[in-house]
Design a protein around this motif. Structure first.
Motif, PDB file in Angstrom:
ATOM      1  N   ALA A 225       0.885  -1.169   0.000  1.00 56.49           N
ATOM      2  CA  ALA A 225       0.000   0.000   0.000  1.00 56.49           C
ATOM      3  C   ALA A 225       0.915   1.208   0.000  1.00 56.49           C
ATOM      4  N   GLY A 226       1.418   1.542  -1.175  1.00 54.91           N
ATOM      5  CA  GLY A 226       2.453   2.557  -1.296  1.00 54.91           C
ATOM      6  C   GLY A 226       1.948   3.967  -1.496  1.00 54.91           C
TER       7      GLY A 226
ATOM      8  N   GLN B 273      -5.704   7.932  -0.556  1.00 56.67           N
ATOM      9  CA  GLN B 273      -5.515   7.526  -1.957  1.00 56.67           C
ATOM     10  C   GLN B 273      -5.851   6.056  -2.151  1.00 56.67           C
ATOM     11  N   MET B 274      -5.471   5.226  -1.196  1.00 52.96           N
ATOM     12  CA  MET B 274      -5.779   3.807  -1.294  1.00 52.96           C
ATOM     13  C   MET B 274      -7.293   3.585  -1.287  1.00 52.96           C
ATOM     14  N   GLU B 275      -7.998   4.270  -0.423  1.00 51.89           N
ATOM     15  CA  GLU B 275      -9.455   4.135  -0.378  1.00 51.89           C
ATOM     16  C   GLU B 275     -10.093   4.561  -1.690  1.00 51.89           C
ATOM     17  N   ALA B 276      -9.565   5.627  -2.290  1.00 55.48           N
ATOM     18  CA  ALA B 276     -10.093   6.089  -3.575  1.00 55.48           C
ATOM     19  C   ALA B 276      -9.853   5.052  -4.675  1.00 55.48           C
ATOM     20  N   LEU B 277      -8.694   4.401  -4.638  1.00 57.81           N
ATOM     21  CA  LEU B 277      -8.400   3.361  -5.634  1.00 57.81           C
ATOM     22  C   LEU B 277      -9.338   2.164  -5.456  1.00 57.81           C
ATOM     23  N   PHE B 278      -9.597   1.780  -4.216  1.00 54.87           N
ATOM     24  CA  PHE B 278     -10.542   0.691  -3.963  1.00 54.87           C
ATOM     25  C   PHE B 278     -11.925   1.043  -4.507  1.00 54.87           C
TER      26      PHE B 278
ATOM     27  N   ILE C 115       4.921   0.901   1.283  1.00 60.77           N
ATOM     28  CA  ILE C 115       4.339   0.770   2.634  1.00 60.77           C
ATOM     29  C   ILE C 115       3.682   2.048   3.151  1.00 60.77           C
ATOM     30  N   LYS C 116       3.630   3.096   2.354  1.00 61.97           N
ATOM     31  CA  LYS C 116       3.153   4.395   2.849  1.00 61.97           C
ATOM     32  C   LYS C 116       1.797   4.309   3.560  1.00 61.97           C
ATOM     33  N   GLY C 117       0.875   3.513   3.027  1.00 65.79           N
ATOM     34  CA  GLY C 117      -0.471   3.439   3.592  1.00 65.79           C
ATOM     35  C   GLY C 117      -0.735   2.219   4.465  1.00 65.79           C
ATOM     36  N   ILE C 118       0.286   1.387   4.670  1.00 66.25           N
ATOM     37  CA  ILE C 118       0.085   0.126   5.406  1.00 66.25           C
ATOM     38  C   ILE C 118      -0.452   0.373   6.819  1.00 66.25           C
ATOM     39  N   GLY C 119       0.220   1.242   7.556  1.00 66.54           N
ATOM     40  CA  GLY C 119      -0.164   1.475   8.940  1.00 66.54           C
ATOM     41  C   GLY C 119      -1.567   2.046   9.065  1.00 66.54           C
TER      42      GLY C 119
END
Length: 264
Positions: free
Chosen positions: A30-31, A36-41, A64-68
């Motif tokens: 989750a880089g 941004q990750m939620e928007a991609l999902f 790993i930017k969005g992992i945590g």
């Protein structure tokens, strides 16, 4: 429907691949930021809260930017090998102990009918590894962030139905580009990234009767272009006796636009 996947984002600015079966779903890296990750999902009509877990390849920020953020917000299990866990310490914030799992290199974890196999790559990280997904006789391979593709790697990834395969740079663009020489040397090294031509030569040795599609991934925004990567890989595969469009299809990936959710 079997196994499906989408390359949510791929490139220097962030990487993430979504893989699902009817019973389980995983995010590999989750880089990008949590938002941004939620928007991609949302673009593939999926919810990160439904994930079975997060799989980490290595500790570089574009992975790993969005992992945590995702792990804490959605209470997701996170899987990484011990050296990667140690290297991520201080980079992803605190993850509750009950959400932290060790996934050793060169092992297989089974989730129902989905088997996930880890294998080592050659990159300047603590213990970088990527994954092969096996489900109902189908095989999906993710391999980026490697300076070369060894015979051992080729043996693990051979004859996949689909590949997400690094095609990072054009050597001439890299050599002539704006990067300082120490960065160029790192990218060109055995622990850097594979070029278009080297990727294609490795592809020619692992494409099998089952192989249908290859997604060109982790393209450098400074030292490559989508059309150039596709042209270079197509030409090199042709020289190796493999005709793109007849035996195998090549597809682009993008730093911001997910690929369509595709059955393997």
């Amino acid at each position: 429907m079997g196994m499906r996947f989408s390359v949510l984002a791929s490139g220097s600015t962030g990487n993430a691949v979504y893989v699902e079966t009817d019973a389980h779903s995983f995010l590999v890296d989750a880089g990008l930021s949590g938002k941004q990750m939620e928007a991609l999902f949302a673009k593939i009509d999926r919810n990160p809260g439904d994930l079975s877990g997060l799989l980490v390849t290595h500790e570089h920020s574009d992975h790993i930017k969005g992992i945590g953020v995702l792990a804490r917000k959605y209470k997701l299990p996170v899987y990484a090998n011990k050296k990667t866990w140690d290297a991520m310490n201080g980079l992803i914030g605190e993850i509750p102990t009950e959400q932290k799992f060790t996934f050793d290199m060169e092992t297989v974890k089974s989730f129902g009918s989905l088997d996930i196999e880890s294998f080592g790559v050659s990159h300047d990280a603590a213990e970088p590894m990527f994954y092969v997904f096996h489900h109902e006789g189908k095989k999906l391979v993710l391999i980026t962030d490697t300076g070369y593709v060894s015979d051992r790697m080729k043996g693990t990834i051979a004859n996949a139905n689909m590949f997400v395969f690094e095609s990072n740079h054009d050597v001439q663009m890299l050599r002539m580009g704006r990067y300082p020489w120490n960065i160029k040397r790192r990218i060109l090294s055995d622990v850097g990234h594979v070029s278009n031509e080297d990727a294609a030569i490795a592809m020619s040795e692992v494409i099998g009767d089952q192989t249908k599609r290859i997604y060109l991934a982790h393209l450098s925004q400074d030292n490559n272009m989508k059309d150039l990567a596709k042209m270079s890989v197509t030409q090199t595969l042709k020289e190796q006796g493999i005709i793109v469009g007849e035996e195998v299809e090549l597809h682009h990936t993008d730093p911001k636009i997910p690929t369509a959710l595709t059955a393997v």
